[in-house]
Design a protein around this motif. Structure first.
Motif, PDB file in Angstrom:
ATOM      1  N   GLY A 184       0.809  -1.204   0.000  1.00 38.84           N
ATOM      2  CA  GLY A 184       0.000   0.000   0.000  1.00 38.84           C
ATOM      3  C   GLY A 184       0.846   1.258   0.000  1.00 38.84           C
ATOM      4  O   GLY A 184       1.960   1.287   0.534  1.00 38.84           O
ATOM      5  N   GLY A 185       0.283   2.310  -0.568  1.00 39.47           N
ATOM      6  CA  GLY A 185       1.012   3.571  -0.664  1.00 39.47           C
ATOM      7  C   GLY A 185       1.291   4.220   0.672  1.00 39.47           C
ATOM      8  O   GLY A 185       2.205   5.046   0.776  1.00 39.47           O
ATOM      9  N   ASN A 186       0.538   3.852   1.712  1.00 36.88           N
ATOM     10  CA  ASN A 186       0.749   4.424   3.046  1.00 36.88           C
ATOM     11  C   ASN A 186       1.323   3.416   4.034  1.00 36.88           C
ATOM     12  O   ASN A 186       1.219   3.619   5.245  1.00 36.88           O
TER      13      ASN A 186
ATOM     14  N   GLU B 226      -3.826   2.635  -1.549  1.00 37.56           N
ATOM     15  CA  GLU B 226      -3.086   3.513  -0.643  1.00 37.56           C
ATOM     16  C   GLU B 226      -3.168   3.064   0.811  1.00 37.56           C
ATOM     17  O   GLU B 226      -2.983   3.873   1.724  1.00 37.56           O
TER      18      GLU B 226
END
Length: 306
Positions: free
Chosen positions: A240-242, A280
């Motif tokens: 995930g982007g986060n 994300e």
């Protein structure tokens, strides 16, 4: 001298990257529990007996926890022994092991085995269960198996930086997959492996009769590339982007008789896994309802392109 300093610096970077986001996470306390119920291999015909026997084993563990004065553990076990819950195995000792089924395993033609990472134990089990339930609802007729089949390392423990816990867990995971394959020879089996669980799955992968091995939120697997897993399964990877784990240094450092770190990033081109879209999400959110990651994982289990 320069080489020793470099190794020490890299070791410190790995430690800081893995530990810093969750400093203060508490490990489980030891609570007495009876030995697990002795059961043979998993079989479709024996599922109801197995579920019932483990329910009684959980009840016995609940009684011991209450006598020990641990109300939190006793309350958690009371929830686990509800008639609607189905466990393939349970062991309340040494932090706790539990293998729970979500859905109808007897009829399922697709099976997803969830393998958790650090700080997953009977005290934090509801968090793991929430993800399994979300995947089960997303899949409909498939069976999901939440495999807490090993003592996971604590996020702030040195074991989380080595393959030691994974080496002990991998044979047990492989044994379960073999039993499922024998009991359900026509079922499509996928391993969905999170965080430190990706290290476990990588160690168990060789020769495993699974369709997919999915690595997400991974710090690395201890292998340089997917071919070294020696598996016929499709190896997937996503992050995930986060997810803070993207900042972990992907190194392996010999240090004090062991190796620190897990090497190649599974989402890198060098590793050679098939990449899926995780959106994300953060490190603990891959199975969150409505997330891109959950949708992608569901498609993989169903045998569709992610």
């Amino acid at each position: 001298m320069v080489s020793r300093l470099r190794r020490a610096l890299l070791a410190a970077l790995v430690t800081a990257s893995v530990v810093a986001p969750l400093v203060g996470a508490a490990g489980p306390t030891e609570v007495p529990a009876p030995a697990p119920v002795a059961l043979g291999p998993v079989s479709v015909a024996g599922l109801e007996h197995r579920y019932s026997a483990n329910r009684e084993g959980i009840r016995a563990a609940e009684t011991m926890a209450a006598r020990h004065g641990d109300r939190t553990r006793a309350r958690a076990l009371r929830k686990m022994r509800r008639p609607s819950r189905h466990f393939l195995s349970f062991d309340g000792r040494n932090g706790g092991r539990a293998v729970e089924v979500y859905g109808d395993l007897g009829r399922a033609t697709r099976i997803a085995v969830l393998v958790p990472g650090s700080d997953t134990n009977l005290e934090t089990y509801d968090r793991f269960r929430d993800g399994a339930l979300a995947l089960s609802r997303r899949l409909g007729g498939a069976a999901v198996i939440g495999w807490l089949g090993y003592k996971t390392p604590g996020t702030v423990a040195p074991e989380v930086l080595t393959t030691g816990r994974a080496a002990g867990a991998a044979p047990r995971l492989a044994a379960l997959v073999r039993e499922l394959g024998a009991a359900k020879p026509r079922a499509r089996i996928s391993l969905l492996c999170h965080s430190y669980g990706t290290v476990v799955c990588a160690r168990a992968a060789r020769g495993l009769n699974a369709s997919d091995i999915v690595l997400y939120g991974s710090p690395g697997t201890g292998f340089d590339d997917a071919r070294q897993l020696r598996t016929r399964a499709t190896v997937w990877a996503g992050r995930g982007g986060n997810d803070w784990i993207g900042g972990v240094p992907h190194v392996r450092i010999p240090l004090l008789g062991t190796t620190i770190g897990f090497g190649t990033d599974p989402v890198s081109r060098k590793f050679g896994a098939r990449i899926f879209d995780a959106g994300e999400v953060g490190h603990s959110d891959y199975l969150s309802p409505g997330s891109t990651a959950l949708a992608s994982l569901g498609r993989i289990v169903e045998g569709r392109h992610a």
